[in-house]
Motif scaffolding. Structure first.
Motif, short mmCIF file in Angstrom:
data_model
loop_
_atom_site.label_atom_id
_atom_site.label_comp_id
_atom_site.label_asym_id
_atom_site.label_seq_id
_atom_site.Cartn_x
_atom_site.Cartn_y
_atom_site.Cartn_z
N ILE A 72 0.88 -1.15 0.13
CA ILE A 72 0.16 0.20 0.12
C ILE A 72 0.75 0.83 0.07
O ILE A 72 1.67 1.23 0.87
CB ILE A 72 -1.22 0.45 1.03
CG1 ILE A 72 -1.92 -0.95 1.46
CG2 ILE A 72 -1.70 1.55 1.79
CD1 ILE A 72 -2.53 -1.92 -0.37
N PRO A 73 0.91 2.60 -0.70
CA PRO A 73 1.77 3.25 -1.16
C PRO A 73 1.13 4.08 0.25
O PRO A 73 -0.14 4.85 0.62
CB PRO A 73 1.11 4.03 -1.93
CG PRO A 73 0.68 2.54 -2.87
CD PRO A 73 0.23 2.37 -1.81
N SER A 74 2.87 4.80 1.19
CA SER A 74 2.37 5.60 1.85
C SER A 74 1.69 7.51 1.94
O SER A 74 1.17 6.99 2.59
CB SER A 74 4.20 6.31 2.26
OG SER A 74 4.38 7.08 1.18
N ASN A 75 1.10 7.65 0.56
CA ASN A 75 0.73 8.63 -0.14
C ASN A 75 -0.83 8.39 -0.11
O ASN A 75 -1.51 9.42 -0.21
CB ASN A 75 1.53 9.43 -1.01
CG ASN A 75 0.66 8.42 -2.42
OD1 ASN A 75 1.17 7.30 -2.42
ND2 ASN A 75 1.18 9.26 -3.53
N TYR A 89 -6.36 6.78 -1.64
CA TYR A 89 -6.43 6.86 -2.91
C TYR A 89 -5.33 8.23 -2.28
O TYR A 89 -5.98 8.75 -1.77
CB TYR A 89 -6.70 7.68 -4.26
CG TYR A 89 -7.65 8.46 -4.02
CD1 TYR A 89 -7.72 10.00 -4.33
CD2 TYR A 89 -8.96 8.94 -3.43
CE1 TYR A 89 -8.98 10.91 -4.35
CE2 TYR A 89 -10.16 8.96 -3.40
CZ TYR A 89 -10.09 10.47 -3.50
OH TYR A 89 -11.24 11.29 -4.15
N PRO A 90 -4.49 8.77 -3.45
CA PRO A 90 -3.32 10.07 -2.38
C PRO A 90 -4.25 11.05 -2.21
O PRO A 90 -5.49 11.33 -2.40
CB PRO A 90 -2.51 10.73 -4.03
CG PRO A 90 -2.86 8.83 -4.38
CD PRO A 90 -4.00 8.76 -4.78
N ASP A 91 -3.34 11.63 -0.79
CA ASP A 91 -4.14 12.69 -0.29
C ASP A 91 -4.35 13.82 -1.19
O ASP A 91 -5.36 14.15 -1.19
CB ASP A 91 -3.14 12.93 1.46
CG ASP A 91 -4.25 13.57 2.24
OD1 ASP A 91 -5.16 14.46 2.21
OD2 ASP A 91 -3.23 14.71 2.48
N THR A 92 -3.48 14.46 -1.62
CA THR A 92 -3.66 15.82 -2.65
C THR A 92 -4.85 15.39 -3.69
O THR A 92 -5.23 16.60 -4.18
CB THR A 92 -2.14 15.72 -2.55
OG1 THR A 92 -1.88 14.65 -3.72
CG2 THR A 92 -1.46 16.39 -2.57
N LEU A 121 4.55 4.09 -8.01
CA LEU A 121 5.51 3.47 -9.17
C LEU A 121 7.44 3.09 -7.81
O LEU A 121 7.24 2.13 -8.21
CB LEU A 121 6.17 4.14 -9.79
CG LEU A 121 4.90 4.57 -11.17
CD1 LEU A 121 5.12 5.52 -12.55
CD2 LEU A 121 4.17 3.04 -11.49
N THR A 122 7.84 3.75 -7.19
CA THR A 122 8.67 3.75 -6.47
C THR A 122 8.90 2.73 -5.31
O THR A 122 9.56 2.54 -5.25
CB THR A 122 8.96 5.25 -6.21
OG1 THR A 122 9.92 6.02 -7.21
CG2 THR A 122 10.85 5.02 -5.49
N GLU A 123 7.08 3.23 -4.76
CA GLU A 123 7.71 2.04 -3.77
C GLU A 123 6.68 0.60 -4.13
O GLU A 123 7.14 -0.88 -2.71
CB GLU A 123 6.64 2.98 -2.54
CG GLU A 123 7.04 3.86 -2.22
CD GLU A 123 5.93 4.53 -1.55
OE1 GLU A 123 4.26 4.26 -0.84
OE2 GLU A 123 5.94 5.95 -0.84
N ASP A 124 6.34 0.72 -5.13
CA ASP A 124 5.79 -1.07 -5.46
C ASP A 124 6.64 -1.25 -6.72
O ASP A 124 6.30 -0.91 -7.92
CB ASP A 124 4.81 -1.22 -5.17
CG ASP A 124 4.16 -2.54 -5.33
OD1 ASP A 124 5.49 -3.17 -5.36
OD2 ASP A 124 3.11 -2.45 -5.55
N PRO A 125 8.01 -0.96 -7.10
CA PRO A 125 8.99 -1.28 -8.52
C PRO A 125 7.97 -2.73 -9.63
O PRO A 125 8.09 -3.34 -8.73
CB PRO A 125 10.35 -1.80 -8.03
CG PRO A 125 10.59 -1.37 -6.43
CD PRO A 125 8.87 -1.19 -5.75
#
Length: 125
Positions: A72-75, A89-92, A121-125
């Motif tokens: 799960i992405p940190s954002n 989904y992302p906060d922003t 993409l970076t957190e789950d390559p």
């Protein structure tokens, strides 16, 4: 989080042989999870991406996919709606204007999309 397309469904949930958006066997990073008030689960994914062009992002039935990564992405943040549905989904992206602006190809939305998309993409390559 990543998913692999295992079947193609039309808007009515019937299996079809072709989709202009999804490719059987392709793995996609998930950009959001949406759960409707009726419990229907959908994933928001980028369906096409070409250098110099605005990416196509769409909401697709979870039944089309198998989960291949549960990172799960940190954002990601949970947003609960008054109608009892929810999105993760992302906060922003949760600002009321963002998704509409993105789909309208508002240039102000692209850097916000790109920053969050790259983090996913970076957190789950």
């Amino acid at each position: 989080m990543k998913v692999k397309c295992i079947k193609l469904l039309n808007a009515d949930g019937k299996e079809v042989e072709f989709s202009p958006w999804l490719t059987l066997g392709r793995e996609y990073p998930v950009l959001s999870i949406d759960i409707s008030d009726s419990g229907k689960i959908s994933y928001r994914i980028v369906t096409s991406e070409r250098d110099g062009f605005w990416p196509d992002m769409g909401l697709h039935q979870a039944d089309c996919f198998e989960v291949t990564s549960t990172i799960i992405p940190s954002n990601w943040r949970v947003r609960i709606y008054k109608n009892k549905g929810l999105s993760i989904y992302p906060d922003t992206w949760q600002d009321n204007w963002f998704l509409e602006a993105f789909y309208d190809r508002d240039p102000k939305a692209f850097p916000i999309f790109q920053q969050e998309y790259q983090k996913i993409l970076t957190e789950d390559p």
